[in-house]
Design an enzyme around this catalytic site. Structure first.
Site, PDB file in Angstrom:
ATOM      1  N   ARG A 244       1.705  58.693  58.001  1.00 58.89           N
ATOM      2  CA  ARG A 244       2.976  58.272  57.419  1.00 58.89           C
ATOM      3  C   ARG A 244       2.746  57.795  55.991  1.00 58.89           C
ATOM      4  NH1 ARG A 244       5.123  60.825  60.551  1.00 58.89           N
ATOM      5  NH2 ARG A 244       6.707  60.304  62.130  1.00 58.89           N
ATOM      6  N   GLU A 273       8.431  59.893  49.473  1.00 61.04           N
ATOM      7  CA  GLU A 273       8.994  61.194  49.834  1.00 61.04           C
ATOM      8  C   GLU A 273      10.531  61.140  49.724  1.00 61.04           C
ATOM      9  OE1 GLU A 273       7.650  62.873  53.521  1.00 61.04           O
ATOM     10  OE2 GLU A 273       5.633  62.055  53.282  1.00 61.04           O
ATOM     11  N   HIS A 291       4.010  67.268  53.634  1.00 58.61           N
ATOM     12  CA  HIS A 291       4.376  66.773  54.967  1.00 58.61           C
ATOM     13  C   HIS A 291       4.594  67.931  55.946  1.00 58.61           C
ATOM     14  CE1 HIS A 291       6.343  63.073  57.077  1.00 58.61           C
ATOM     15  NE2 HIS A 291       5.617  63.792  57.922  1.00 58.61           N
TER      16      HIS A 291
END
Length: 316
Positions: A244, A273, A291
């Site tokens: 994460r 992000e 990602h």
């Protein structure tokens, strides 16, 4: 009953849901329009991945929702406890993408130790005019075999990473707040397997002993790895984050790279992000992916069919 797969779902998942009597809608609805769309179209099941958030306001405003599903592991984009308190089922697919994420970790590791991420930037620009210079620049790679791989977070994904590390010939160590250890089975193509027992050790020991560190923890409220943690690591360590964004302090990471403490980093997730910091994107010692840890065809098939199976079980 209608299922809105707002962030997409595999064809196999759609087929399984349709065979179970559900209508599947794969229209991507903007976050600010989602409440109206769910209510106007009488949506019973909302499926998301990481792009769509399901917060208290949506849960309160959509009384016909019965299930919220997350394709993948982490559910930090869903107010899980609140949804459950309102009687909604919240489901995910924690095992479906583990192998895909683990393989991406090693894609970054192999890329880093042989400078592939940087070579692939520079060869198209200078390969025809500076071939010798580039060859010299990238001629000091190292092997993974025999090196120590430290895994921070020894759940499903961490254990899949361990399997590949053992197969490569690495020494694997791990740390976890809740898991004391695991028996790792490295399966061979012809049915043979090798079992290795790995007991977890203290976090600081993993930081101090590892040549390579791979992080596999859920979203946290503060950094797990910042300047103090980098200071405890070996000089020349490398680190991978396919977990994460926000787990690693990216400012401290770039400082550690520039000081020589960190040789390279592989990042699939980022603090900001979908707009990662330019200093991270432009650093030649960082291997980058947007990602995509769970984004393999095989994982998406597993995610789709597992979600379908759970939905059918709950509502039929």
């Amino acid at each position: 009953m209608k299922v809105l797969a707002n962030d997409g779902i595999s064809k196999s998942g759609i087929q399984a849901l349709e065979a179970g009597g559900f209508e599947v809608i794969t229209t991507t609805v903007a976050q600010e329009q989602l409440i109206n769309y769910i209510n106007q179209n009488d949506i019973t099941v909302l499926l998301v991945r990481s792009a769509t958030s399901v917060r208290k306001d949506l849960i309160d405003a959509c009384p016909n929702l019965k299930i919220i599903g997350r394709g993948g592991v982490g559910m930090d984009n869903i107010d899980v406890d609140y949804a459950k308190s309102k009687g909604l089922h919240v489901i995910n697919t924690p095992a479906a993408s583990s192998q895909s994420v683990a393989e991406l970790v090693f894609a970054h590791l192999f890329s880093g130790v042989r400078f592939l991420h940087d070579a692939n930037r520079n060869m198209p620009l200078d390969g025809d005019s500076k071939f010798g210079a580039l060859k010299k620049a990238y001629a000091k790679g190292i092997e993974l075999r025999g090196k120590t791989l430290g895994i921070v977070g020894f759940g499903r994904i961490g254990q899949e990473v361990a399997k590949i590390g053992l197969g490569v010939g690495m020494k694997v160590i791990a740390t976890d707040l809740f898991i004391k250890g695991a028996s790792i089975s490295v399966d061979i193509f012809d049915g043979q397997s090798l079992k290795v027992d790995i007991k977890t050790i203290d976090f600081d020991e993993v930081l101090a002993q590892s040549d390579f560190i791979s992080v596999h923890v859920p979203a946290l409220k503060s950094y797990l790895i910042g300047k103090a943690e980098f200071d405890k690591m070996k000089n020349g360590v490398s680190i991978i984050n396919a977990a994460r964004g926000g787990v690693i302090d990216e400012v401290a990471l770039i400082d550690a790279i520039e000081s020589g403490k960190v040789a390279f980093a592989g990042l699939d997730t980022f603090e900001n992000e979908p707009k990662p910091a330019v200093k991270v994107l432009m650093n030649p010692a960082v291997s980058l992916t947007p990602h995509i840890g769970a984004a393999t065809n095989e994982a998406q098939d597993r995610i789709g069919t597992e979600l379908a199976s759970q939905i059918i079980s709950i509502l039929k």
